[in-house]
Design a protein around this motif. Structure first.
Motif, PDB file in Angstrom:
ATOM      1  N   PRO A   1       0.798  -1.120   0.070  1.00  0.00           N
ATOM      2  CA  PRO A   1      -0.077   0.035   0.052  1.00  0.00           C
ATOM      3  C   PRO A   1       0.755   1.190   0.137  1.00  0.00           C
ATOM      4  N   LEU A   2       0.386   2.279  -0.474  1.00  0.00           N
ATOM      5  CA  LEU A   2       0.856   3.689  -0.569  1.00  0.00           C
ATOM      6  C   LEU A   2       1.393   4.049   0.678  1.00  0.00           C
ATOM      7  N   GLY A   3       0.810   4.028   1.755  1.00  0.00           N
ATOM      8  CA  GLY A   3       1.180   4.470   3.055  1.00  0.00           C
ATOM      9  C   GLY A   3       2.363   3.824   3.436  1.00  0.00           C
ATOM     10  N   LEU A   4       2.566   2.482   3.272  1.00  0.00           N
ATOM     11  CA  LEU A   4       3.620   1.622   3.629  1.00  0.00           C
ATOM     12  C   LEU A   4       4.908   2.234   2.723  1.00  0.00           C
TER      13      LEU A   4
END
Lengths: 331, 271
Positions: free
Chosen positions: B10-13
């Motif tokens: 995921p982008l956040g990660l």
């Protein structure tokens, strides 16, 4: 005649454990000698005593007449085929086989030639460039054999040499080892827990238990005339009969061994020993069943094709008096 | 190790991972940048201009050379000592069983677990008690305590993976102890020793704390850098030297990583 390997009251204790306990042993030159016993019986320690990896706590060992205590493994004219083969992973097969020659200072071309000859002897010609990791279990075992034989040892020690092989390969190797030993005339000493292997390959067998030798003799001797209950039971799973039982049928109060294949079913009831069939199994070439005879369990093996009594059937068992082998063990 | 799953994280990660890596490595990049700044008294951001003059200045400073020379000598000798002692100790602990084996294993590893300051103070008071004057050899002694550990750890791991029957096989085939070491043990533990030696060298080369307590008036490179930071003159020289230290310590560690990565094939697994 000198002996190849001689043990005089040899003991090897590890702390309180008597791995080998006052063993006397004479192995003849050119003999195929088996040390047979369950694990922990001291047979492997005996082998390591001959190789020089262990030193005796007491007693003396001589190899072809020379005292061996204190002589390090690398100064003994004895080589070992290890249970896990112990091939050097960083060397190719040829360099593995030539290792013993290399450390002795034999020149490169000469040792390559001798190593190749040894590989031919174990039927692996042309495998020299491969790595041990590229070989099958059976091939590794042959390389280990070639690596030992190239040094022309006077005694070759084999530690459970066939233990890691599958059944078919094992049977082939048994035969091959036997032929090789005959052809080379080298004294072979091998350790095994497999009684079939010991009986089929060896000229003489020593049966070990608890650090002691229970009996030494030819395979026929060991099989047909076991001297103790342990040998009778360990070699070929004989029926070990108690002195009371034996007294009833032979008049002598002694422990006795009765091989399961020597027992026959009586044709008429009332003959021999009466009992009830408890369990049956089909083993291919033979049938095996257990008979409960007045509290004594008797294993019986009959050739396949003969009628087999039903489970729970009452039968009478007979055997030739000569087949009831009375043992030396005190009652 | 590769995962069979190819779906993207995921982008956040991804952002968190990038931020973490930047946080770790941006300061190192800043050191490189300041090595080329025009300004010499304080670390001003952004740098007023870029120059390569500090490379030449650093090159011509004798104190840099003597500190560098001392550090290289200390690291080399400590590593050599550590390789001999670490290998011997690893061999004893992994190949034989004896009373107190676990204790010895623990005692050997202890110096790297202890804070450097404790090792340092302990050595310093031991030296003064025994009235040993500070010298090249007192630094070596301090460094050897933790260099032995890394060599030992590498060697012991490899020894454990090397089947003991290989040594017996070699002896059985007529090789004495020396030949067995040369032809069987060394080829099997060689890469582990090299990796351990390189790590030991890198550890010794940038060690400050233990050195502070065992060096007396001598300056190893890291000690020299600490002193330089206090003086507001020719500051970028420190950065030039720092850059060199990063490269000198980074290259052997990288090499050690590649060397041991290929050594995963287990010695003596020939079953």
């Amino acid at each position: 005649m000198t002996t190849a390997v001689s043990f005089e009251k040899v003991s090897r204790h590890f702390g309180a454990v008597r791995a080998v306990d006052a063993v006397d042993l004479d192995i003849r030159p050119g003999e195929f000698f088996a040390m047979l016993g369950p694990s922990g019986s001291g047979k492997t320690t005996c082998l390591r005593l001959i190789a020089g990896f262990e030193q005796p706590t007491a007693g003396s060992i001589s190899i072809f007449g020379e005292r061996a205590e204190g002589v390090p493994p690398y100064r003994r004219n004895v080589n070992t085929v290890f249970q896990d083969y112990a091939l050097f992973p960083h060397l190719n097969v040829l360099d593995n086989v030539a290792y013993g020659l290399m450390v002795k200072g034999v020149g490169r071309t000469e040792r390559a030639k001798q190593a190749e000859d040894a590989l031919k002897l174990v039927q692996l010609p042309g495998y020299g460039a491969r790595r041990p990791s590229q070989l099958s279990g059976g091939q590794r075992q042959r390389v280990a054999l070639a690596r030992a034989l190239v040094n022309k040892p006077r005694v070759l020690l084999l530690d459970e040499p066939l233990g890691a092989l599958d059944l078919k390969l094992r049977e082939n190797m048994q035969e091959e080892l036997k032929l090789l030993q005959r052809a080379l005339g080298i004294t072979f000493v091998f350790v095994t827990h497999d009684q079939g292997e010991a009986l089929s390959m060896a000229d003489r067998v020593a049966v070990f238990n608890d650090g002691r030798i229970m009996q030494i003799g030819t395979p026929q001797d060991i099989y047909e005339r076991p001297q103790t209950r342990f040998v009778a039971d360990f070699v070929g799973s004989s029926n070990v009969l108690s002195p009371d039982f034996v007294a009833r049928y032979s008049g002598k109060r002694r422990w006795a061994s009765l091989r399961p294949e020597k027992i026959r079913l009586a044709e008429k009831a009332g003959q021999g020993v009466a009992g009830t069939v408890r369990a049956r199994s089909f083993l291919g070439a033979t049938n095996r069943f257990t008979v409960d005879a007045e509290g004594t369990r008797l294993h019986v093996i009959t050739p396949a094709g003969q009628p087999v009594p039903e489970d729970g059937a009452d039968v009478s068992l007979v055997w030739l008096p000569a087949d009831l082998h009375l043992m030396d063990e005190p009652a | 190790m590769r995962s069979d799953r190819h779906q993207s994280a995921p982008l956040g990660l991804k952002i968190a991972a990038a931020a973490g890596l930047l946080f770790l490595h941006l300061p190192i990049l800043l050191i490189f940048v300041y090595a080329f700044t025009m300004e010499e008294k304080s670390y001003q951001w952004p740098p007023p201009g870029l120059t390569t003059q500090w490379l030449a200045v650093a090159w011509n400073r004798p104190d840099v050379w003597s500190a560098l020379g001392l550090s290289v000598k200390v690291a080399a000798v400590s590593t050599a000592i550590a390789m001999v002692l670490g290998t011997l100790c690893a061999a004893a602990v992994s190949q034989t069983k004896f009373f107190g084996r676990e204790v010895i294993s623990l005692l050997v590893i202890l110096p790297i677990a202890l804070p450097g300051i404790i090792t340092g103070i302990a050595l310093r008071s031991a030296f003064s008690l025994a009235e040993i004057p500070f010298s090249f050899w007192t630094i070596i002694l301090g460094h050897a305590t933790f260099c032995v550990v890394v060599v030992y750890n590498n060697a012991v791991a490899r020894f454990r993976r090397t089947s003991g029957s290989l040594i017996e096989a070699s002896m059985d085939l007529g090789a004495d102890g020396f030949q067995t070491f040369r032809y069987v043990i060394l080829p099997n533990i060689g890469t582990a020793l090299l990796a351990g030696g390189m790590l030991a060298f890198a550890l010794s080369f940038d060690e400050v704390i233990v050195t502070t307590f065992t060096a007396g008036q001598q300056q190893t490179l890291p000690i020299w850098m600490l002193e330089e930071l206090v003086r507001p003159r020719q500051r970028p020289v420190t950065n030039v030297v720092a850059m060199v230290v990063v490269l000198v310590t980074f290259l052997p560690i990288l090499a050690a990583y590649y060397l041991t990565r290929d050594g995963d094939q287990v010695a003596g697994s020939g079953k």
